[in-house]
Design a protein around this motif. Structure first.
Motif, PDB file in Angstrom:
ATOM      1  N   ILE A   7       0.808  -1.231   0.000  1.00 34.63           N
ATOM      2  CA  ILE A   7       0.000   0.000   0.000  1.00 34.63           C
ATOM      3  C   ILE A   7       0.836   1.273   0.000  1.00 34.63           C
ATOM      4  CG2 ILE A   7      -1.960  -1.114   1.129  1.00 34.63           C
ATOM      5  CD1 ILE A   7      -1.056   0.344   3.693  1.00 34.63           C
ATOM      6  N   TYR A   8       2.074   1.232  -0.495  1.00 36.13           N
ATOM      7  CA  TYR A   8       2.896   2.442  -0.518  1.00 36.13           C
ATOM      8  C   TYR A   8       2.278   3.523  -1.393  1.00 36.13           C
ATOM      9  CZ  TYR A   8       4.614   1.309  -5.160  1.00 36.13           C
ATOM     10  OH  TYR A   8       4.686   1.059  -6.489  1.00 36.13           O
ATOM     11  N   TRP A   9       1.516   3.168  -2.401  1.00 39.07           N
ATOM     12  CA  TRP A   9       0.899   4.135  -3.306  1.00 39.07           C
ATOM     13  C   TRP A   9      -0.206   4.920  -2.609  1.00 39.07           C
ATOM     14  CZ3 TRP A   9      -4.260   3.249  -3.737  1.00 39.07           C
ATOM     15  CH2 TRP A   9      -4.703   1.970  -3.382  1.00 39.07           C
ATOM     16  N   LEU A  10      -0.707   4.423  -1.476  1.00 35.14           N
ATOM     17  CA  LEU A  10      -1.779   5.082  -0.756  1.00 35.14           C
ATOM     18  C   LEU A  10      -1.273   6.242   0.093  1.00 35.14           C
ATOM     19  CD1 LEU A  10      -4.814   4.784  -0.322  1.00 35.14           C
ATOM     20  CD2 LEU A  10      -4.325   3.285   1.596  1.00 35.14           C
ATOM     21  N   ILE A  11       0.013   6.338   0.311  1.00 37.25           N
ATOM     22  CA  ILE A  11       0.580   7.396   1.142  1.00 37.25           C
ATOM     23  C   ILE A  11       0.386   8.773   0.506  1.00 37.25           C
ATOM     24  CG2 ILE A  11       2.757   8.297   2.070  1.00 37.25           C
ATOM     25  CD1 ILE A  11       3.572   5.396   2.543  1.00 37.25           C
ATOM     26  N   TYR A  12       0.511   8.860  -0.801  1.00 35.78           N
ATOM     27  CA  TYR A  12       0.386  10.142  -1.503  1.00 35.78           C
ATOM     28  C   TYR A  12      -0.979  10.802  -1.278  1.00 35.78           C
ATOM     29  CZ  TYR A  12       0.874  13.553  -5.245  1.00 35.78           C
ATOM     30  OH  TYR A  12       0.927  14.708  -5.956  1.00 35.78           O
ATOM     31  N   PRO A  13      -2.107  10.102  -1.493  1.00 35.48           N
ATOM     32  CA  PRO A  13      -3.402  10.768  -1.231  1.00 35.48           C
ATOM     33  C   PRO A  13      -3.630  11.079   0.249  1.00 35.48           C
ATOM     34  CG  PRO A  13      -3.731   8.714  -2.417  1.00 35.48           C
ATOM     35  CD  PRO A  13      -2.291   8.825  -2.143  1.00 35.48           C
ATOM     36  N   ILE A  14      -3.128  10.229   1.122  1.00 39.09           N
ATOM     37  CA  ILE A  14      -3.273  10.488   2.556  1.00 39.09           C
ATOM     38  C   ILE A  14      -2.513  11.754   2.936  1.00 39.09           C
ATOM     39  CG2 ILE A  14      -2.660   9.629   4.851  1.00 39.09           C
ATOM     40  CD1 ILE A  14      -3.291   6.815   3.803  1.00 39.09           C
ATOM     41  N   THR A  29      -8.419  30.151   4.106  1.00 41.68           N
ATOM     42  CA  THR A  29      -8.688  30.622   2.751  1.00 41.68           C
ATOM     43  C   THR A  29      -9.834  29.810   2.156  1.00 41.68           C
ATOM     44  OG1 THR A  29      -7.761  31.027   0.567  1.00 41.68           O
ATOM     45  CG2 THR A  29      -6.934  29.119   1.719  1.00 41.68           C
ATOM     46  N   ASP A  30     -10.572  30.414   1.266  1.00 44.84           N
ATOM     47  CA  ASP A  30     -11.677  29.730   0.609  1.00 44.84           C
ATOM     48  C   ASP A  30     -11.281  29.186  -0.756  1.00 44.84           C
ATOM     49  OD1 ASP A  30     -13.341  30.253   2.727  1.00 44.84           O
ATOM     50  OD2 ASP A  30     -14.062  32.158   1.871  1.00 44.84           O
ATOM     51  N   ASN A  31     -10.076  29.485  -1.193  1.00 48.31           N
ATOM     52  CA  ASN A  31      -9.621  29.038  -2.500  1.00 48.31           C
ATOM     53  C   ASN A  31      -9.157  27.582  -2.416  1.00 48.31           C
ATOM     54  OD1 ASN A  31      -8.678  28.786  -5.058  1.00 48.31           O
ATOM     55  ND2 ASN A  31      -7.374  30.606  -4.993  1.00 48.31           N
ATOM     56  N   PHE A  32     -10.022  26.681  -2.881  1.00 51.67           N
ATOM     57  CA  PHE A  32      -9.731  25.249  -2.814  1.00 51.67           C
ATOM     58  C   PHE A  32      -8.574  24.858  -3.729  1.00 51.67           C
ATOM     59  CE2 PHE A  32     -10.474  20.855  -4.177  1.00 51.67           C
ATOM     60  CZ  PHE A  32     -10.446  20.229  -2.934  1.00 51.67           C
ATOM     61  N   VAL A  33      -8.451  25.525  -4.873  1.00 50.83           N
ATOM     62  CA  VAL A  33      -7.385  25.217  -5.833  1.00 50.83           C
ATOM     63  C   VAL A  33      -6.022  25.537  -5.222  1.00 50.83           C
ATOM     64  CG1 VAL A  33      -6.453  25.751  -8.106  1.00 50.83           C
ATOM     65  CG2 VAL A  33      -8.920  25.599  -7.779  1.00 50.83           C
ATOM     66  N   LEU A  34      -5.914  26.637  -4.521  1.00 50.52           N
ATOM     67  CA  LEU A  34      -4.664  27.012  -3.877  1.00 50.52           C
ATOM     68  C   LEU A  34      -4.286  26.016  -2.788  1.00 50.52           C
ATOM     69  CD1 LEU A  34      -2.412  29.149  -3.569  1.00 50.52           C
ATOM     70  CD2 LEU A  34      -3.873  30.251  -1.875  1.00 50.52           C
ATOM     71  N   LYS A  35      -5.254  25.655  -1.932  1.00 54.27           N
ATOM     72  CA  LYS A  35      -4.995  24.670  -0.876  1.00 54.27           C
ATOM     73  C   LYS A  35      -4.601  23.323  -1.468  1.00 54.27           C
ATOM     74  CE  LYS A  35      -8.810  25.020   1.495  1.00 54.27           C
ATOM     75  NZ  LYS A  35      -9.855  24.842   2.503  1.00 54.27           N
ATOM     76  N   GLY A  36      -5.319  22.898  -2.486  1.00 55.58           N
ATOM     77  CA  GLY A  36      -5.029  21.615  -3.124  1.00 55.58           C
ATOM     78  C   GLY A  36      -3.681  21.593  -3.812  1.00 55.58           C
ATOM     79  N   GLY A  37      -3.331  22.694  -4.463  1.00 55.40           N
ATOM     80  CA  GLY A  37      -2.044  22.769  -5.154  1.00 55.40           C
ATOM     81  C   GLY A  37      -0.870  22.738  -4.207  1.00 55.40           C
ATOM     82  N   ILE A  38      -0.932  23.523  -3.161  1.00 58.84           N
ATOM     83  CA  ILE A  38       0.158  23.543  -2.178  1.00 58.84           C
ATOM     84  C   ILE A  38       0.258  22.198  -1.472  1.00 58.84           C
ATOM     85  CG2 ILE A  38       0.934  24.584  -0.012  1.00 58.84           C
ATOM     86  CD1 ILE A  38      -0.199  27.233  -1.058  1.00 58.84           C
ATOM     87  N   SER A  39      -0.877  21.597  -1.140  1.00 65.26           N
ATOM     88  CA  SER A  39      -0.877  20.297  -0.478  1.00 65.26           C
ATOM     89  C   SER A  39      -0.316  19.214  -1.395  1.00 65.26           C
ATOM     90  CB  SER A  39      -2.288  19.925  -0.052  1.00 65.26           C
ATOM     91  OG  SER A  39      -2.789  20.866   0.844  1.00 65.26           O
ATOM     92  N   ALA A  40      -0.655  19.262  -2.674  1.00 66.11           N
ATOM     93  CA  ALA A  40      -0.149  18.260  -3.619  1.00 66.11           C
ATOM     94  C   ALA A  40       1.363  18.378  -3.797  1.00 66.11           C
ATOM     95  CB  ALA A  40      -0.856  18.413  -4.963  1.00 66.11           C
ATOM     96  N   VAL A  41       1.871  19.597  -3.856  1.00 68.48           N
ATOM     97  CA  VAL A  41       3.315  19.790  -3.999  1.00 68.48           C
ATOM     98  C   VAL A  41       4.050  19.272  -2.765  1.00 68.48           C
ATOM     99  CG1 VAL A  41       5.126  21.543  -4.129  1.00 68.48           C
ATOM    100  CG2 VAL A  41       3.150  21.684  -5.633  1.00 68.48           C
ATOM    101  N   LEU A  42       3.554  19.598  -1.582  1.00 63.89           N
ATOM    102  CA  LEU A  42       4.187  19.105  -0.351  1.00 63.89           C
ATOM    103  C   LEU A  42       4.113  17.582  -0.261  1.00 63.89           C
ATOM    104  CD1 LEU A  42       2.989  21.726   2.266  1.00 63.89           C
ATOM    105  CD2 LEU A  42       5.303  21.392   1.409  1.00 63.89           C
ATOM    106  N   ALA A  43       2.977  16.998  -0.625  1.00 61.00           N
ATOM    107  CA  ALA A  43       2.833  15.542  -0.588  1.00 61.00           C
ATOM    108  C   ALA A  43       3.762  14.881  -1.598  1.00 61.00           C
ATOM    109  CB  ALA A  43       1.395  15.146  -0.855  1.00 61.00           C
ATOM    110  N   PHE A  44       3.943  15.495  -2.761  1.00 63.45           N
ATOM    111  CA  PHE A  44       4.838  14.931  -3.770  1.00 63.45           C
ATOM    112  C   PHE A  44       6.285  14.944  -3.286  1.00 63.45           C
ATOM    113  CE2 PHE A  44       7.608  15.417  -7.485  1.00 63.45           C
ATOM    114  CZ  PHE A  44       7.302  14.230  -8.141  1.00 63.45           C
ATOM    115  N   ILE A  45       6.681  15.990  -2.586  1.00 59.58           N
ATOM    116  CA  ILE A  45       8.048  16.083  -2.076  1.00 59.58           C
ATOM    117  C   ILE A  45       8.307  15.027  -1.008  1.00 59.58           C
ATOM    118  CG2 ILE A  45       9.623  17.568  -0.751  1.00 59.58           C
ATOM    119  CD1 ILE A  45       8.366  19.946  -2.256  1.00 59.58           C
TER     120      ILE A  45
END
Length: 75
Positions: A7-14, A29-45
């Motif tokens: 289940i290592y692939w499940l770590i990224y969405p978590i 903030t109410d901007n979901f795209v901004l929150k999602g983008g920053i969260s995705a970049v941090l999760a990818f790192i």
């Protein structure tokens, strides 16, 4: 360690959800795209990486992660 191999692939969405919750508490903030983008970049790192390494016996798949001391080999 066998569970991590499956289940290592499940770590990224978590990590994305975790960072979104933390980001929502720290910065309102109410901007979901901004929150999602920053969260995705941090999760990818921070997420584990899967690599194919050439050895004398052939190619093997290996998972490396910042929180693991030794790489995990997938067979």
């Amino acid at each position: 360690m066998n569970l991590f191999k499956k289940i290592y692939w499940l770590i990224y969405p978590i990590l994305i959800v975790l960072f979104m919750m933390i980001f929502d508490q720290i910065y309102k903030t109410d901007n979901f795209v901004l929150k999602g983008g920053i969260s995705a970049v941090l999760a990818f790192i921070i997420s584990p990486r899967k690599r194919i390494i050439q050895t004398q016996t052939g190619k093997i798949k290996q998972i490396t992660w910042i929180f693991l001391k030794k790489p995990v080999i997938i067979e």
